[in-house]
Design a protein around this motif. Structure first.
Motif, PDB file in Angstrom:
ATOM      1  N   TRP A 298       0.800  -1.224   0.000  1.00  0.00           N
ATOM      2  CA  TRP A 298       0.000   0.000   0.000  1.00  0.00           C
ATOM      3  C   TRP A 298       0.833   1.274   0.000  1.00  0.00           C
ATOM      4  CZ3 TRP A 298      -4.559  -0.597  -1.710  1.00  0.00           C
ATOM      5  CH2 TRP A 298      -5.287  -1.755  -1.417  1.00  0.00           C
ATOM      6  N   CYS A 299       1.895   1.284  -0.763  1.00  0.00           N
ATOM      7  CA  CYS A 299       2.711   2.501  -0.817  1.00  0.00           C
ATOM      8  C   CYS A 299       2.198   3.379  -1.970  1.00  0.00           C
ATOM      9  CB  CYS A 299       4.190   2.149  -1.002  1.00  0.00           C
ATOM     10  SG  CYS A 299       5.214   3.617  -0.948  1.00  0.00           S
ATOM     11  N   THR A 300       1.426   4.395  -1.586  1.00  0.00           N
ATOM     12  CA  THR A 300       0.780   5.237  -2.586  1.00  0.00           C
ATOM     13  C   THR A 300       1.788   6.128  -3.298  1.00  0.00           C
ATOM     14  OG1 THR A 300      -1.243   5.193  -1.285  1.00  0.00           O
ATOM     15  CG2 THR A 300      -1.061   6.946  -2.910  1.00  0.00           C
ATOM     16  N   PHE A 301       1.679   6.184  -4.602  1.00  0.00           N
ATOM     17  CA  PHE A 301       2.515   7.011  -5.479  1.00  0.00           C
ATOM     18  C   PHE A 301       3.940   6.460  -5.599  1.00  0.00           C
ATOM     19  CE2 PHE A 301       2.963  11.728  -6.881  1.00  0.00           C
ATOM     20  CZ  PHE A 301       2.320  11.441  -8.062  1.00  0.00           C
ATOM     21  N   ALA A 302       4.140   5.217  -5.194  1.00  0.00           N
ATOM     22  CA  ALA A 302       5.495   4.654  -5.185  1.00  0.00           C
ATOM     23  C   ALA A 302       6.110   4.599  -6.578  1.00  0.00           C
ATOM     24  CB  ALA A 302       5.487   3.257  -4.576  1.00  0.00           C
ATOM     25  N   GLY A 303       5.271   4.488  -7.615  1.00  0.00           N
ATOM     26  CA  GLY A 303       5.831   4.442  -8.966  1.00  0.00           C
ATOM     27  C   GLY A 303       6.404   5.786  -9.378  1.00  0.00           C
ATOM     28  N   ARG A 304       5.597   6.822  -9.284  1.00  0.00           N
ATOM     29  CA  ARG A 304       6.007   8.150  -9.721  1.00  0.00           C
ATOM     30  C   ARG A 304       7.037   8.782  -8.771  1.00  0.00           C
ATOM     31  NH1 ARG A 304       7.889  12.282  -9.968  1.00  0.00           N
ATOM     32  NH2 ARG A 304       7.189  14.237 -10.920  1.00  0.00           N
ATOM     33  N   ALA A 305       6.995   8.367  -7.512  1.00  0.00           N
ATOM     34  CA  ALA A 305       7.826   9.031  -6.500  1.00  0.00           C
ATOM     35  C   ALA A 305       9.318   8.929  -6.824  1.00  0.00           C
ATOM     36  CB  ALA A 305       7.566   8.407  -5.136  1.00  0.00           C
ATOM     37  N   ASN A 306      10.040   9.986  -6.479  1.00  0.00           N
ATOM     38  CA  ASN A 306      11.500   9.984  -6.620  1.00  0.00           C
ATOM     39  C   ASN A 306      12.174   9.431  -5.370  1.00  0.00           C
ATOM     40  OD1 ASN A 306      10.242  12.727  -7.711  1.00  0.00           O
ATOM     41  ND2 ASN A 306      11.769  11.997  -9.174  1.00  0.00           N
ATOM     42  N   VAL A 307      11.502   9.588  -4.234  1.00  0.00           N
ATOM     43  CA  VAL A 307      12.028   9.001  -2.989  1.00  0.00           C
ATOM     44  C   VAL A 307      10.885   8.364  -2.210  1.00  0.00           C
ATOM     45  CG1 VAL A 307      13.951  10.647  -2.712  1.00  0.00           C
ATOM     46  CG2 VAL A 307      11.758  11.133  -1.612  1.00  0.00           C
ATOM     47  N   LEU A 308      11.240   7.318  -1.471  1.00  0.00           N
ATOM     48  CA  LEU A 308      10.280   6.697  -0.561  1.00  0.00           C
ATOM     49  C   LEU A 308      10.806   6.871   0.860  1.00  0.00           C
ATOM     50  CD1 LEU A 308       9.675   3.279  -2.406  1.00  0.00           C
ATOM     51  CD2 LEU A 308       8.436   5.440  -2.716  1.00  0.00           C
ATOM     52  N   ALA A 309       9.937   7.275   1.769  1.00  0.00           N
ATOM     53  CA  ALA A 309      10.305   7.289   3.191  1.00  0.00           C
ATOM     54  C   ALA A 309       9.919   5.914   3.729  1.00  0.00           C
ATOM     55  CB  ALA A 309       9.538   8.386   3.917  1.00  0.00           C
ATOM     56  N   VAL A 310      10.922   5.083   3.999  1.00  0.00           N
ATOM     57  CA  VAL A 310      10.657   3.677   4.309  1.00  0.00           C
ATOM     58  C   VAL A 310      10.990   3.395   5.774  1.00  0.00           C
ATOM     59  CG1 VAL A 310      11.130   1.285   3.656  1.00  0.00           C
ATOM     60  CG2 VAL A 310      11.274   3.090   1.923  1.00  0.00           C
ATOM     61  N   LEU A 311       9.988   2.887   6.481  1.00  0.00           N
ATOM     62  CA  LEU A 311      10.211   2.499   7.875  1.00  0.00           C
ATOM     63  C   LEU A 311      10.721   1.057   7.892  1.00  0.00           C
ATOM     64  CD1 LEU A 311       9.879   3.633  10.768  1.00  0.00           C
ATOM     65  CD2 LEU A 311       7.668   2.457  10.867  1.00  0.00           C
ATOM     66  N   THR A 312      11.891   0.863   8.500  1.00  0.00           N
ATOM     67  CA  THR A 312      12.525  -0.465   8.464  1.00  0.00           C
ATOM     68  C   THR A 312      12.955  -0.882   9.868  1.00  0.00           C
ATOM     69  OG1 THR A 312      14.715   0.480   8.254  1.00  0.00           O
ATOM     70  CG2 THR A 312      13.555  -0.008   6.197  1.00  0.00           C
ATOM     71  N   ARG A 313      13.239  -2.171   9.971  1.00  0.00           N
ATOM     72  CA  ARG A 313      13.782  -2.678  11.245  1.00  0.00           C
ATOM     73  C   ARG A 313      15.309  -2.729  11.125  1.00  0.00           C
ATOM     74  NH1 ARG A 313      11.931  -4.286  15.688  1.00  0.00           N
ATOM     75  NH2 ARG A 313       9.792  -4.106  14.913  1.00  0.00           N
ATOM     76  N   THR A 314      15.967  -1.937  11.948  1.00  0.00           N
ATOM     77  CA  THR A 314      17.435  -1.936  11.923  1.00  0.00           C
ATOM     78  C   THR A 314      18.017  -2.771  13.056  1.00  0.00           C
ATOM     79  OG1 THR A 314      17.230   0.243  12.980  1.00  0.00           O
ATOM     80  CG2 THR A 314      17.870   0.224  10.673  1.00  0.00           C
ATOM     81  N   ASP A 315      17.186  -3.089  14.039  1.00  0.00           N
ATOM     82  CA  ASP A 315      17.652  -3.932  15.141  1.00  0.00           C
ATOM     83  C   ASP A 315      17.086  -5.334  14.912  1.00  0.00           C
ATOM     84  OD1 ASP A 315      17.994  -5.281  17.574  1.00  0.00           O
ATOM     85  OD2 ASP A 315      18.120  -3.361  18.640  1.00  0.00           O
ATOM     86  N   ALA A 316      17.970  -6.311  14.795  1.00  0.00           N
ATOM     87  CA  ALA A 316      17.525  -7.671  14.456  1.00  0.00           C
ATOM     88  C   ALA A 316      16.614  -8.262  15.522  1.00  0.00           C
ATOM     89  CB  ALA A 316      18.741  -8.571  14.248  1.00  0.00           C
ATOM     90  N   ASP A 317      16.707  -7.750  16.739  1.00  0.00           N
ATOM     91  CA  ASP A 317      15.930  -8.335  17.831  1.00  0.00           C
ATOM     92  C   ASP A 317      14.472  -7.845  17.756  1.00  0.00           C
ATOM     93  OD1 ASP A 317      14.797  -9.153  20.132  1.00  0.00           O
ATOM     94  OD2 ASP A 317      16.137  -8.044  21.487  1.00  0.00           O
ATOM     95  N   PRO A 318      13.533  -8.734  17.402  1.00  0.00           N
ATOM     96  CA  PRO A 318      12.133  -8.292  17.253  1.00  0.00           C
ATOM     97  C   PRO A 318      11.540  -7.798  18.567  1.00  0.00           C
ATOM     98  CG  PRO A 318      12.314 -10.689  16.996  1.00  0.00           C
ATOM     99  CD  PRO A 318      13.708 -10.179  17.147  1.00  0.00           C
ATOM    100  N   ASN A 319      12.133  -8.227  19.692  1.00  0.00           N
ATOM    101  CA  ASN A 319      11.609  -7.782  20.990  1.00  0.00           C
ATOM    102  C   ASN A 319      11.806  -6.289  21.210  1.00  0.00           C
ATOM    103  OD1 ASN A 319      10.804 -10.360  21.655  1.00  0.00           O
ATOM    104  ND2 ASN A 319      12.863 -10.880  22.399  1.00  0.00           N
ATOM    105  N   GLN A 320      12.653  -5.685  20.384  1.00  0.00           N
ATOM    106  CA  GLN A 320      12.867  -4.241  20.524  1.00  0.00           C
ATOM    107  C   GLN A 320      11.652  -3.442  20.050  1.00  0.00           C
ATOM    108  OE1 GLN A 320      15.409  -2.489  21.925  1.00  0.00           O
ATOM    109  NE2 GLN A 320      15.982  -4.534  22.632  1.00  0.00           N
ATOM    110  N   GLY A 321      10.735  -4.112  19.335  1.00  0.00           N
ATOM    111  CA  GLY A 321       9.497  -3.443  18.892  1.00  0.00           C
ATOM    112  C   GLY A 321       9.783  -2.125  18.203  1.00  0.00           C
ATOM    113  N   ALA A 322       9.065  -1.075  18.648  1.00  0.00           N
ATOM    114  CA  ALA A 322       9.181   0.247  18.018  1.00  0.00           C
ATOM    115  C   ALA A 322      10.594   0.792  18.129  1.00  0.00           C
ATOM    116  CB  ALA A 322       8.194   1.213  18.663  1.00  0.00           C
ATOM    117  N   LYS A 323      11.314   0.386  19.162  1.00  0.00           N
ATOM    118  CA  LYS A 323      12.674   0.926  19.376  1.00  0.00           C
ATOM    119  C   LYS A 323      13.685   0.375  18.364  1.00  0.00           C
ATOM    120  CE  LYS A 323      12.271   1.793  24.329  1.00  0.00           C
ATOM    121  NZ  LYS A 323      11.571   0.729  25.060  1.00  0.00           N
ATOM    122  N   GLY A 324      13.281  -0.654  17.649  1.00  0.00           N
ATOM    123  CA  GLY A 324      14.204  -1.242  16.676  1.00  0.00           C
ATOM    124  C   GLY A 324      14.004  -0.713  15.262  1.00  0.00           C
ATOM    125  N   LEU A 325      13.204   0.357  15.127  1.00  0.00           N
ATOM    126  CA  LEU A 325      12.858   0.837  13.778  1.00  0.00           C
ATOM    127  C   LEU A 325      13.571   2.141  13.422  1.00  0.00           C
ATOM    128  CD1 LEU A 325       8.976   0.232  13.827  1.00  0.00           C
ATOM    129  CD2 LEU A 325      10.790  -1.328  13.095  1.00  0.00           C
TER     130      LEU A 325
END
Ligand SMILES: Cc1cc2nc3c(=O)[nH]c(=O)nc-3n(C[C@H](O)[C@H](O)[C@H](O)COP(=O)(O)OP(=O)(O)OC[C@H]3O[C@@H](n4cnc5c(N)ncnc54)[C@H](O)[C@@H]3O)c2cc1C
Length: 541
Positions: A298-325
């Motif tokens: 559901w990334c709206t305008f992803a085709g035309r867009a020049n940049v995407l603001a992408v929320l990712t998990r940078t901490d491998a530990d899933p228990n970090q929840g929101a703090k790992g993003l």
């Protein structure tokens, strides 16, 4: 009914409703242990949160009408709207009165006989019919009073949208075409992408009310092909202003303000929607850069867009929840179709395919897959300090997005009101224009009153956001909640007044109906917005 309801009537009803809601809120706070146990009382929380939202809209509408000192029909509409909201919230709370420990006594105390009598007279069908007749006569025109500066903003956007956007809206919807570049160029020239960008980064920083008015007028012409175009840059702008490094602000904000880059926001995943803290799409460090892997949806305008603001998990530990993003600004090439493959020299790929939808066409919403997609380290929002802060930055952006969605809903509803008012005047059945029938007038009157309340709470949220974005975020969520429901109901009422032609693609009301239906879904799906944003903020100690 001979006398018309007044602002004093509206205040009386609003006070009564406010006092009932306050008692309900107090009890709900106790029952949910200051909001900690909302999930054990979801239905009750939803009812109380919604009723509180309706009361807030009533307060804001009364304040707005009193400040404008317009009297006359504005006052009558205000009183009728407050009566409508009050009736609805009584009906909403009534089934929970015993669970709240309030019982019938609370209703009798807050709505004694004389108040109930005012409720009946202010919300009498004859009052709505009067409003409806005026709506038909004026063809539903929006003349909400504004100061000179904001009046100029509204007039300018309205003129642009009527000339450039409206004539193309139907074609784009029916063919599921992409937003034309001419829209983007025109909006960029007029500075619409820079409304929230600070002046020192090339924006006009005109404030949230100007932004809402702009969105509203664009949405009146087309929700999907214009009104929603500035939501995405706005969300990224807020995230950058809140947590970007100085270098990132200096690089990206001027480009956003100039409309030089189009933005997509990529949070949702196939398995992760409302539970944003559970985002799984991974970003892993490789040297100075990052590599992203995983699906998004559901990334709206992803085709035309020049940049995407992408929320990712940078901490491998899933228990970090929101703090790992963490949040990344991901550059990509521009694609015009319904699917694309973006290939990087090092082998990374981003594959996108648009999901077909009944409405909200023009920007296309894509399912994405990131495959070893390389992103420069400089594009991690906030730099090293931004690691683990993505969730919070995204939420800052969402508060602005919700406010704007309140504006989008009002603009779409305004379009539906105008087209319906035109139609009922033109359509003749049983030898009379259907506008002359009492039930038509009543329905048009209710539509007008509903829209007035939503507009009032949305504009109030805009001004509150100017003063303090963080503390006004729950109000923005309330504005979104009420306005989106209003747009769904209003467009459907408008469709019914069109009869069979309301179901024909040839008439724009059929587009408004399908477009409106997405409003309670995105920027926080309604039940989750009610419980986790509005309910939580109202019930927490
Ligand atoms: C046209 C369109 C465009 C979109 N554009 C974007 C975009 O540009 N970028 C982006 O990131 N996302 C976008 N979205 C995604 C949108 O934000 C999500 O659909 C939304 O957040 C809800 O997530 P979900 O669809 O996974 O629903 P879910 O989270 O699965 O929720 C579905 C239902 O489950 C119930 N539910 C879920 N959790 C709870 C709970 N805790 N308590 C009670 N009930 C619950 C509710 O009834 C809810 O309505 C878009 C969606 C659409 C349809």
């Amino acid at each position: 009914m001979s006398t018309h309801p007044t602002l004093a009537d509206a205040r009386l009803l609003c006070d009564a409703a406010g006092s009932l809601v306050e008692r309900a809120l107090d009890r709900a706070r106790e029952i949910t242990d200051g909001g900690k146990r909302i999930d054990d009382h979801q239905v009750l929380t939803e009812r109380v949160a919604y009723a509180a939202t309706q009361t807030r809209a009533a307060v804001e509408l009364i304040d707005a009408v009193a400040a404008a000192e317009r009297g006359g029909l504005a006052e009558i509409t205000c009183a009728a709207s407050v009566a409508d909201l009050t009736r609805s919230l009584i009906g909403r709370l009534e089934p929970s009165l015993d669970d709240l420990g309030l019982g019938d006594a609370a209703l009798e105390q807050t709505f004694p006989t004389e108040t109930r009598s005012v409720l009946r007279s202010a919300g009498h069908e004859s009052v709505f019919r009067l409003i409806g007749r005026h709506c038909a006569e004026t063809r539903g025109r929006n003349d909400w009073p504004l100061d000179d500066l904001h009046e100029q903003v509204r007039e300018a956007v309205r003129a642009f949208a009527e000339k450039e956007i409206a004539p193309e809206a139907e074609r784009i919807h029916r063919n599921d075409d992409l937003v034309p570049e001419s829209f983007i160029r025109g909006m960029a020239e007029l500075g619409y992408f820079g409304l929230a960008v600070p002046e020192r980064y090339g924006g006009s920083e005109m404030g949230n009310l100007a932004m809402v008015l702009t969105t509203e007028e664009l949405s009146r012409a087309s929700l999907a092909a214009a009104g929603s175009l500035i939501t995405r840059p706005e969300i990224l702008t807020k995230a950058l202003v809140q947590g970007g490094t100085e270098a990132q602000k200096a690089l990206w904000l001027p480009k956003i303000a100039a409309g030089e880059i189009m933005v997509g926001i990529s949070v949702t995943e196939p398995d992760i929607g409302s539970d944003v803290a559970g985002v799984k799409c991974r970003a892993e460090k490789r040297g100075d850069d990052w590599v992203i892997n995983g699906p998004k949806s559901w990334c709206t305008f992803a085709g035309r867009a020049n940049v995407l603001a992408v929320l990712t998990r940078t901490d491998a530990d899933p228990n970090q929840g929101a703090k790992g993003l963490s949040l990344f600004i991901v550059p990509k090439d521009r694609f015009d179709g319904h699917d694309f493959v973006m290939k990087q020299p090092g082998g990374g790929r981003l594959v996108g395919k648009a999901d077909a939808t009944p409405g909200y066409r023009g920007m296309h919403s894509f399912t994405l897959n990131f495959e070893n997609y390389l992103v420069p380290g400089a594009n991690l929002v906030g730099g090293e300090q931004g690691i683990g802060r993505g969730f919070y930055l995204q939420m800052a952006g969402f508060a602005a997005g919700r406010l704007q969605t309140g504006g989008r809903a009002c603009g779409l509803a305004q379009a539906a009101l105008e087209k319906t008012a035109e139609y009922v005047v033109d359509r003749v059945q049983f030898a009379r224009p259907i506008a002359e029938y009492q039930l038509t007038q009543y329905t048009l009157g209710r539509m007008t009153a509903m829209l007035a309340a939503s507009r009032a709470i949305t504009y109030a949220a805009a001004l509150a956001m100017d003063a303090d974005e963080r503390s006004a975020a729950p109000l923005a969520a309330q504005a979104k909640l009420l306005s989106c429901d209003m747009a769904v109901e209003l467009t459907q009422l408008g469709q019914l007044l069109h009869g069979g032609w309301g179901y024909a693609e040839e008439y724009p009301i059929s587009r408004y109906v399908v477009d409106a239906q997405v409003l309670p879904i995105f920027e926080g799906v309604k039940p989750v917005l009610e419980l986790k944003v509005v309910g939580r903020s109202l019930l927490s100690d």
